[in-house]
Design a protein around this motif. Structure first.
Motif: not given
Length: 378
Positions: A178-179, A184-186, A214-215, A220-222
């Motif tokens: 997941s992470h 990679v998408a971002s 992508a994020v 939240l993702w940070s």
């Protein structure tokens, strides 16, 4: 038995839990520092705004990982619930913090539902978000059985499948599955800032597939990546090594004479083959307790397969999920597809009623387990 619950944090996950639990007649109390979010969740039917006058049976802390410890301590001090869980996607660091900062860690069991959407916020919530999805629990040696049992019951009410894991093993797993993929998408999406209007006119499904995750919620993702930095870094280092090999191969191909290029291809072909093998491993994994394969015989006449594929959409099975099979020995053509084990019997029954020869297939022996009709097509 759970009669009352509380959800602290009414974003996508918290509101979806409220919707899933409320449909069973259980009173869910919604708390959020953002009153608009809480009232939006309540208006959707996820529960009622405000804490209960008495301790509820279970409270779900649905806030970012870095806030879980403080919010849990605050809710315990208020006597909000008898047991607590959370939905954070990182567990090891959180477990350490809770052991040292929470007065009664025995009432808490770590949790992480493996479900989500590209959208966020209460308006993106769905009551069926967790159905047939894994829901990881990471109880510690101090966690009480009462807390585990209550969370098990909640997971069942949400239609999910509980999975017990050790915290560090969980974090390593989600770093890979997941992470790192979100990052990679971002990174690929970031390249699009330099794209031209002409290039965007050529964008197709491949680009959408690669950048879909992508994020978007960077805050939240940070938070997530900070909490799981070592495991994510390990995955990305391996990816960096593969990219270095690929770049060197592409440079060699760019500089080599035409008649020498085939000699440079081996490292790139190896990477592509490993990628294909990895994709096959996840797409073709054997059915588990959560998954059963269904086989449907199809008459080899024009239009029959198209009709069947249209029928399967009712069960959320798409054409790309289907594997065709031809048996020379039996003289039959069929398709197979995987469905959640809990739904397999009903799907076979409904296909049989519609006139299709449908049956479930044992994932180990391949033996047909359940046959519902004797005709090849309606």
């Amino acid at each position: 038995m759970i009669r009352t619950m509380a959800v602290v944090g009414t974003g996508l996950i918290g509101t979806s839990i409220g919707l899933a639990i409320s449909r069973h007649g259980i009173t869910v109390h919604l708390l959020d520092k953002d009153e608009v979010a809480a009232r939006t969740a309540a208006a959707l039917g996820a529960g009622v705004v405000g804490a209960s006058d008495e301790p509820v049976d279970l409270a779900v802390i649905a806030v970012p990982p870095s806030a879980v410890g403080d919010v849990l301590a605050e809710m315990q001090a208020r006597g909000l619930a008898r047991s607590y869980t959370d939905v954070a996607s990182v567990k090891a660091e959180l477990a350490r913090d809770i052991r040292t900062s929470v007065d009664t860690p025995s009432s808490y069991v770590g949790g992480h539902p493996l479900a989500g959407r590209e959208r966020c916020g209460p308006l993106a919530a769905r009551a069926d978000l967790f159905e047939d999805s894994a829901w990881v629990l990471t109880p510690s040696e101090t966690t009480s059985q009462d807390a585990v049992n209550r969370v098990f019951e909640m997971i069942a009410l949400c239609g999910a499948v509980p999975v017990i894991m050790e915290s560090r093993a969980h974090d390593n797993a989600v770093a890979l599955t997941s992470h790192a993929p979100h990052l990679v998408a971002s990174l690929m999406a970031a390249r699009l800032q330099r794209g031209s209007r002409e290039a965007f006119r050529l964008a197709g499904q491949g680009l959408r597939d690669v950048t879909r995750s992508a994020v978007r919620d960077t805050g939240l993702w940070s938070d997530i990546l900070q909490a799981n930095a070592p495991a994510v870094a390990g995955v990305l280092r391996e990816l960096r090594d593969d990219l270095t090999t690929l770049l060197a191969t592409l440079d060699d191909l760019s500089n080599a004479p035409q008649d020498m290029r085939s000699q440079c291809l081996e490292p790139m072909v190896d990477l592509l083959n490993r990628g294909a093998a990895g994709l096959a491993a996840i797409q073709g994994r054997q059915a588990t307790d959560r998954e059963t394969r269904v086989e449907v015989l199809v008459a080899e006449s024009p239009g029959q397969l198209v009709r069947l594929l249209d029928a399967l959409k009712t069960f959320h099975v798409e054409a790309e999920d289907v594997v065709p099979r031809h048996s020379t020995e039996e003289g039959t053509f069929s398709i197979t597809f995987a469905v959640p084990a809990a739904r397999a019997g009903q799907i076979v029954l409904e296909l049989g009623r519609a006139g299709w020869n449908a049956q479930s297939v044992d994932p180990v022996s391949g033996a047909r387990q359940q046959k519902m009709a004797s005709v090849l097509s309606p």
